[in-house]
Design a protein around this motif. Structure first.
Motif, PDB file in Angstrom:
ATOM      1  N   ASP A 324       0.886  -0.951   0.291  1.00  0.00           N
ATOM      2  CA  ASP A 324       0.392  -0.122   0.009  1.00  0.00           C
ATOM      3  C   ASP A 324       1.026   1.180   0.057  1.00  0.00           C
ATOM      4  O   ASP A 324       1.241   1.230   0.591  1.00  0.00           O
ATOM      5  CB  ASP A 324      -0.399   0.018   1.119  1.00  0.00           C
ATOM      6  N   GLU A 325       1.573   1.535  -0.297  1.00  0.00           N
ATOM      7  CA  GLU A 325       2.298   2.713  -0.985  1.00  0.00           C
ATOM      8  C   GLU A 325       2.048   3.896  -0.207  1.00  0.00           C
ATOM      9  O   GLU A 325       2.730   5.066  -0.084  1.00  0.00           O
ATOM     10  CB  GLU A 325       2.563   3.502  -3.206  1.00  0.00           C
ATOM     11  N   SER A 326       0.439   4.227  -0.319  1.00  0.00           N
ATOM     12  CA  SER A 326       0.332   5.942   0.556  1.00  0.00           C
ATOM     13  C   SER A 326       1.080   5.131   2.518  1.00  0.00           C
ATOM     14  O   SER A 326       1.211   6.303   3.132  1.00  0.00           O
ATOM     15  CB  SER A 326      -1.028   6.382   0.495  1.00  0.00           C
ATOM     16  N   LYS A 327       0.465   4.494   2.386  1.00  0.00           N
ATOM     17  CA  LYS A 327       0.560   4.199   4.220  1.00  0.00           C
ATOM     18  C   LYS A 327       1.720   3.440   4.324  1.00  0.00           C
ATOM     19  O   LYS A 327       2.184   3.214   5.682  1.00  0.00           O
ATOM     20  CB  LYS A 327      -0.554   2.301   4.621  1.00  0.00           C
ATOM     21  N   GLY A 328       2.402   2.782   2.891  1.00  0.00           N
ATOM     22  CA  GLY A 328       3.806   1.584   3.241  1.00  0.00           C
ATOM     23  C   GLY A 328       3.275   0.706   4.551  1.00  0.00           C
ATOM     24  O   GLY A 328       4.349   0.284   4.927  1.00  0.00           O
ATOM     25  N   GLU A 345       4.632  -2.971   8.237  1.00  0.00           N
ATOM     26  CA  GLU A 345       4.366  -1.377   8.124  1.00  0.00           C
ATOM     27  C   GLU A 345       5.820  -0.908   8.233  1.00  0.00           C
ATOM     28  O   GLU A 345       6.190  -0.636   9.555  1.00  0.00           O
ATOM     29  CB  GLU A 345       2.654  -0.527   8.917  1.00  0.00           C
ATOM     30  N   GLU A 347       8.124   3.282   6.440  1.00  0.00           N
ATOM     31  CA  GLU A 347       7.705   4.223   5.915  1.00  0.00           C
ATOM     32  C   GLU A 347       8.697   4.797   5.091  1.00  0.00           C
ATOM     33  O   GLU A 347       8.483   5.123   3.786  1.00  0.00           O
ATOM     34  CB  GLU A 347       8.779   5.626   7.273  1.00  0.00           C
ATOM     35  N   LYS A 350       6.897   3.336   1.823  1.00  0.00           N
ATOM     36  CA  LYS A 350       5.688   4.517   1.072  1.00  0.00           C
ATOM     37  C   LYS A 350       6.558   5.299   0.116  1.00  0.00           C
ATOM     38  O   LYS A 350       7.498   5.275  -0.809  1.00  0.00           O
ATOM     39  CB  LYS A 350       5.062   5.827   2.211  1.00  0.00           C
ATOM     40  N   GLY A 351       5.147   5.566  -1.095  1.00  0.00           N
ATOM     41  CA  GLY A 351       5.731   5.820  -2.383  1.00  0.00           C
ATOM     42  C   GLY A 351       6.281   4.560  -3.499  1.00  0.00           C
ATOM     43  O   GLY A 351       6.538   5.144  -4.757  1.00  0.00           O
ATOM     44  N   ASN A 366      12.402   2.042  -3.929  1.00  0.00           N
ATOM     45  CA  ASN A 366      11.544   3.181  -2.809  1.00  0.00           C
ATOM     46  C   ASN A 366      11.610   3.807  -4.160  1.00  0.00           C
ATOM     47  O   ASN A 366      11.088   4.242  -5.078  1.00  0.00           O
ATOM     48  CB  ASN A 366      12.494   3.871  -1.679  1.00  0.00           C
TER      49      ASN A 366
END
Length: 407
Positions: A324-328, A345, A347, A350-351, A366
Motif C-alpha cells: 500500500d504505497e500511501s501507508k507503506g 508497515e 515509512e 511509502k511511495g 523506493n
C-alpha cells in the motif's frame, strides 16, 4: 658479470615456478582439510549466510558461486542517470554475497534505449531465469522494440525474441510458467482492435541456445511498408530477416474493451492465472483475471481488488504480495477469505513503485528510485534491509533472477 646474470635469471625462473605452484595449490586446495570435497560441500551448504563463506578464502568463494551451492538470488534493475543531461538506460545486478553492483552488457541496440518521459516507461518481465525487455523507447519517440530483448544471466548475453504483430506502449505485460503475455496497449495510434488484443509467447517452444533458422524476413507489414522503420529495424536487430524456429506470438481470447491501454500495467502470474488492474495506486480501478488453462476472463474478487493499492508481485506464483504505497504497508493475499494480511508497515515502503519477489525475499524500489528495500518475509518476525543503488542513478524497475556466472 655473466655468472651474476645467469644466477639472477635462474632465481627469477625459480620464483615464477614457485608462484605457479602456489597458484595451483590455492586453486585446487580442498574445501575443508581432511574431508572429501563432496562431504565438505554438504557441510558448507548448511551455512545460512553465504556471505560468511565468501569472506573466508578463495576456494569457498568459488563454491558459493558454483552450481553445487544452494541458490541465492541477486536483484537486477534497469536504471537511468538521475541528472537530466543524459537519459540513456542501463541494466545492472546486485550480488548480495559480495554486496557489489555489476553492469550488464548493453543490449545490441543502436540508438540505445531511452526513457524520454516518465509516461513512456520500459516494461520488462522475468521468466525462466531470463530478463525480457518487452516495451521501450529510443530517441525521436520511435518505438524501440519490434521484438523483445532477452538477457540470460548464465551466458551474459542478449538475444532477440519473436516480433510482435503490433509494437506498442502502455500495455499489459506479464509472465507465468515459462510463457510471456502482452495485452492491450497503443501502437503508432490508438486502435480498439489492438487495445483488446492478447498474445502469448512460449519460451519453452524454442531452445535459446540453438541458432535461428533462415527464412523470410519476419518484420511486420507496418515496418516493411515504411522503409525508414525497416532500415532502423535492421540496424537495431542483426537477425532481421531471420526467424527463430518455434518462437512466435500466439493470439488468445481478447479483452472486452480497451481500458487496459491507459498506462504500463503488470500482469501477475499466480496459480495458473494472470491478475491485473488497469490503474495504479488508490484511484478507482477495474481488475480482471485471465485463466490460462481455459483461455477465459473473469472479474477480480472484490477483496483482492480493494487491497491492490500499489506495486504487486507473486512469490513462486503461489503467494501475492502488495505494498500500500500511501501507508507503506506490505501485505499478502488470503484467497480463502478474499482479504489481505498485513506483514509489516514501514515509512521506507511509502511511495514504492516497483516490486519483485523470489527466494523468500520481497524487493521493492523506493519512491525516489535511489534505493531498494528488501524484506525477508519468511523470517520471524519479518526483517527489512535497505540496499543503496549505484550513485547518480535512478532505478526504473527490479527483478530477482539467478546469479550470474563469475569468471
Amino acid at each position: 658479470m655473466n655468472n651474476s646474470a645467469i644466477i639472477t635469471s635462474t632465481a627469477a625462473e625459480a620464483a615464477v615456478k614457485c608462484r605457479k605452484k602456489l597458484h595451483r595449490y590455492n586453486q585446487y586446495q580442498s574445501l575443508i582439510p581432511g574431508l572429501p570435497d563432496n562431504i565438505a560441500q554438504i557441510c558448507l551448504s548448511l551455512v545460512q549466510e553465504p556471505l560468511t563463506l565468501y569472506s573466508v578464502c578463495q576456494s569457498w568463494r568459488r563454491l558459493v558461486y558454483s552450481p553445487l551451492f544452494p541458490l541465492f538470488y541477486p536483484a537486477y534493475i534497469s536504471e537511468r542517470p538521475s541528472t537530466l543531461v543524459k537519459n540513456s538506460v542501463e541494466f545492472a545486478n546486485f550480488d548480495p554475497i559480495s554486496a557489489k553492483w555489476q553492469l550488464l552488457p548493453p543490449p545490441p541496440l543502436d540508438p540505445p534505449l531511452r526513457l524520454l518521459l516518465r509516461h513512456l516507461p520500459i516494461q520488462s518481465v522475468s521468466i525462466s531465469g531470463n530478463l525480457i525487455i518487452l516495451i521501450a523507447t529510443t530517441n525521436h519517440m520511435l518505438r524501440a522494440l519490434f521484438r523483445p530483448l532477452v538477457f540470460n544471466p548464465l551466458t551474459h548475453k542478449w538475444t532477440y525474441g519473436p516480433p510482435l504483430a503490433t509494437p506498442r506502449r502502455w500495455c499489459v505485460a506479464g509472465a507465468s510458467q515459462g510463457v510471456v503475455y502482452v495485452a492491450s496497449g497503443i501502437g503508432s495510434h490508438y486502435n480498439l482492435e489492438v487495445a483488446r488484443t492478447v498474445e502469448k509467447w512460449d519460451l519453452k517452444s524454442y531452445n535459446s541456445y540453438n541458432q535461428p533458422q533462415h527464412t523470410q524476413c519476419n518484420c511486420t507489414s507496418e515496418v516493411k511498408n515504411n522503409s525508414n522503420h525497416h532500415h532502423q529495424q535492421q540496424r537495431n536487430n542483426p537477425t532481421c530477416g531471420v526467424k527463430n524456429k518455434g518462437w512466435k506470438w500466439e493470439k488468445l481470447s481478447g479483452l472486452k474493451d480497451g481500458k487496459f491501454s491507459r498506462e504500463a500495467i503488470e500482469a501477475i502470474g499466480w496459480r495458473e492465472k494472470l491478475c491485473m488492474v488497469n490503474v495504479k495506486g488508490d484511484a478507482a480501478k477495474e481488475g480482471i483475471i485471465y485463466d490460462i488453462e481455459s483461455d477465459t476472463w473473469q472479474e477480480m474478487p472484490e477483496g483482492m481488488l480493494v487491497g491492490w493499492r500499489g506495486p504487486t508481485a507473486a512469490m513462486e506464483e503461489e503467494i501475492i504480495y502488495t505494498v500500500d504505497e500511501s501507508k507503506g504497508a506490505l501485505r499478502k493475499y488470503d484467497q480463502e477469505n478474499d482479504s489481505w494480511i498485513e506483514i509489516l508497515e514501514n515509512e521506507m515502503l511509502k511511495g514504492e513503485q516497483h516490486m519483485a519477489a523470489a527466494g523468500g525475499k520481497v524487493c521493492v524500489v523506493n519512491g525516489g528510485g535511489d534505493g531498494l528495500v528488501v524484506v525477508n518475509v519468511v523470517a520471524e518476525p519479518p526483517s527489512l534491509v535497505v540496499v543503496e543503488t549505484p550513485v547518480g542513478f535512478q532505478v526504473l524497475d527490479v527483478h530477482i533472477l539467478p546469479r550470474m556466472n563469475v569468471d
